[in-house]
Design a protein around this motif. Structure first.
Motif, mmCIF file in Angstrom:
data_model
loop_
_atom_site.group_PDB
_atom_site.id
_atom_site.type_symbol
_atom_site.label_atom_id
_atom_site.label_comp_id
_atom_site.label_asym_id
_atom_site.label_seq_id
_atom_site.Cartn_x
_atom_site.Cartn_y
_atom_site.Cartn_z
ATOM 1 N N THR A 33 0.757 -1.287 -0.110
ATOM 2 C CA THR A 33 0.094 -0.072 0.001
ATOM 3 C C THR A 33 0.951 1.303 0.026
ATOM 4 O O THR A 33 0.505 2.490 0.070
ATOM 5 C CB THR A 33 -0.846 -0.066 1.229
ATOM 6 N N GLY A 34 2.115 1.206 0.251
ATOM 7 C CA GLY A 34 2.813 2.265 0.278
ATOM 8 C C GLY A 34 3.040 2.845 1.590
ATOM 9 O O GLY A 34 3.957 3.735 1.918
ATOM 10 N N PHE A 35 2.755 2.050 2.388
ATOM 11 C CA PHE A 35 2.832 2.140 3.998
ATOM 12 C C PHE A 35 4.257 2.554 4.305
ATOM 13 O O PHE A 35 5.032 1.319 3.963
ATOM 14 C CB PHE A 35 1.931 1.522 4.805
ATOM 15 N N GLY A 36 4.817 3.401 4.919
ATOM 16 C CA GLY A 36 6.123 3.480 5.353
ATOM 17 C C GLY A 36 7.067 4.069 4.364
ATOM 18 O O GLY A 36 8.327 4.184 4.359
ATOM 19 N N ASP A 37 6.478 4.685 3.642
ATOM 20 C CA ASP A 37 7.059 5.887 2.739
ATOM 21 C C ASP A 37 8.236 5.071 1.619
ATOM 22 O O ASP A 37 9.222 5.356 1.333
ATOM 23 C CB ASP A 37 7.561 6.998 3.236
ATOM 24 N N ALA B 70 8.149 6.171 9.968
ATOM 25 C CA ALA B 70 8.253 7.048 8.742
ATOM 26 C C ALA B 70 6.610 7.773 8.593
ATOM 27 O O ALA B 70 6.515 8.695 8.090
ATOM 28 C CB ALA B 70 8.335 6.045 7.518
ATOM 29 N N GLU B 71 5.739 6.953 8.720
ATOM 30 C CA GLU B 71 4.124 7.273 8.472
ATOM 31 C C GLU B 71 4.005 8.280 9.765
ATOM 32 O O GLU B 71 3.226 9.171 9.489
ATOM 33 C CB GLU B 71 3.177 6.058 8.814
ATOM 34 N N GLU B 72 4.467 8.229 10.995
ATOM 35 C CA GLU B 72 4.299 9.121 11.872
ATOM 36 C C GLU B 72 4.862 10.511 11.480
ATOM 37 O O GLU B 72 4.232 11.605 11.945
ATOM 38 C CB GLU B 72 4.713 8.814 13.269
ATOM 39 N N ASN B 73 5.937 10.504 10.940
ATOM 40 C CA ASN B 73 6.735 11.684 10.591
ATOM 41 C C ASN B 73 6.003 12.105 9.401
ATOM 42 O O ASN B 73 5.859 13.449 9.526
ATOM 43 C CB ASN B 73 8.345 11.312 10.222
ATOM 44 N N LYS B 74 5.614 11.509 8.448
ATOM 45 C CA LYS B 74 4.538 12.042 7.424
ATOM 46 C C LYS B 74 3.362 12.651 8.079
ATOM 47 O O LYS B 74 2.990 13.856 7.682
ATOM 48 C CB LYS B 74 3.990 10.994 6.518
ATOM 49 N N LEU B 75 2.747 12.286 9.086
ATOM 50 C CA LEU B 75 1.418 12.900 9.499
ATOM 51 C C LEU B 75 1.673 13.959 10.297
ATOM 52 O O LEU B 75 1.095 15.213 10.183
ATOM 53 C CB LEU B 75 0.879 11.933 10.713
ATOM 54 N N ALA B 76 2.879 14.080 11.287
ATOM 55 C CA ALA B 76 3.313 15.336 11.873
ATOM 56 C C ALA B 76 3.790 16.343 10.766
ATOM 57 O O ALA B 76 3.363 17.678 11.014
ATOM 58 C CB ALA B 76 4.592 14.886 12.693
#
Length: 331
Positions: free
Chosen positions: A43-47, A62-68
């Motif tokens: 799904t592309g999760f984790g950039d 990685a996903e948390e950094n993208k959300l922030a």
């Protein structure tokens, strides 16, 4: 700063890419953590990171950094930005404070960057320069310095300082906003219920309780001192009866308070459920941020359950979230 229309449009587009209940269920049914990680990577999760299950925390980071970053760049209001990123800022400030006095590396303790970059926090905290921070964080930093210098610092005391300051900050930022105030209220009460049941000590619980909730001192005393049966009886008319019952189910069985933690992590979505047909203001943006936060937590739960050999029913029971729709998690 972007306006609400732009923020809501971006959030609505991103919401279609959430994992959803079906993929989470497929992950739970996987034979191994590596199989579940492959579903995430499809799904592309984790950039785009390619890692094994043993390094899966890198995908969540990685996903948390993208959300922030999305919140910093897209939030339509400064107060909302600070509200949504407070958990990162206060955790990171605590990590840097510990590093300053214990002479350790703060990076393994740090979270995604919030309003303040890690470099900014390091510069200001190591220099004892707290003027750039809001009152709750400034007071927590000053109090932490006093504890460390005076020899009274413990892990519990330092964590309590920053946790209490975070809730004070979030309560102030919520102000008269019904949805934000509701989110803080439920989370604060869940935190205080957990503290009381874990410590079983009223005086100690008082030192660790946070502001912003509905439960008062009398309720805290009951939770900290009474038996599970008496707690149920005395709090049967409490506005937080559901939270108390969830906590007592695990407490009575001698288990970690997983059901309470689920209720706390789902609190934002539960409050937002009352506004699910409203697109007023920045609600679509807020809904996406809360759903994504629940998704990150759910991924960690599923991977941890697979790694530890937990049964599928246990994994499903621990999932956070309470929203409906094509990408929804269902209670």
């Amino acid at each position: 700063m972007p306006n609400s229309i732009f923020a809501n449009a971006r959030a609505s587009a991103l919401e279609t890419g959430l994992l959803g209940a079906d993929r989470l269920s497929r992950m739970i049914d996987c034979a191994s953590p590596d199989d579940a990680v492959r579903i995430l990577q499809e799904t592309g999760f984790g950039d785009g990171l390619s890692v094994s299950a043993s390094e899966s925390e890198l995908l969540v980071e990685a996903e948390e950094n993208k959300l922030a970053a999305f919140i910093r760049e897209t939030s339509p209001e400064e107060k909302l930005t600070r509200f949504l990123l407070a958990k990162y800022d206060f955790r990171n400030a605590e990590a840097v404070m510990r590093a300053k006095h214990l002479r350790v590396d703060y990076r393994p303790m740090a979270a995604a960057e919030g309003v303040y970059s890690l470099a900014f926090l390091e510069e200001k905290i190591f220099a004892d320069d707290y003027g750039a921070f809001g009152a709750p964080l400034k007071k927590a930093l000053e109090a932490a310095d006093e504890l460390f210098v005076g020899g009274g610092a413990t892990g519990r005391k330092i964590n309590a300082l920053f946790t209490r300051a975070m809730y004070a900050e979030m309560s102030a930022l919520a102000g008269g906003n019904r949805v934000l105030a509701g989110i803080v209220s439920v989370r604060a009460d869940a935190a205080n219920i957990g503290v009381a049941l874990r410590t079983r000590n009223f005086a100690l619980a008082q030192e660790m309780t946070v502001e912003g909730g509905l439960l008062g001192v009398d309720a805290l005393r009951i939770l900290a001192e009474e038996s599970a049966e008496l707690i149920r009886e005395k709090m049967r008319f409490s506005p937080r009866r559901e939270l108390v019952d969830a906590a007592l189910e695990d407490f009575s069985a001698g288990r970690p308070l997983t059901l309470l933690e689920r209720a706390a992590d789902s609190a934002a979505l539960t409050v937002l459920e009352t506004e699910k047909y409203s697109d007023e203001g920045y609600l679509p943006f807020l809904r996406y941020c809360c759903k994504k936060t629940a998704e990150l937590c759910n991924v960690q739960i599923v991977l941890a359950c697979l790694s530890n050999g937990a049964d599928k029913a246990t994994a499903r029971a621990r999932l956070r979230g309470a929203y409906e729709g094509q990408n929804g998690y269902h209670r």
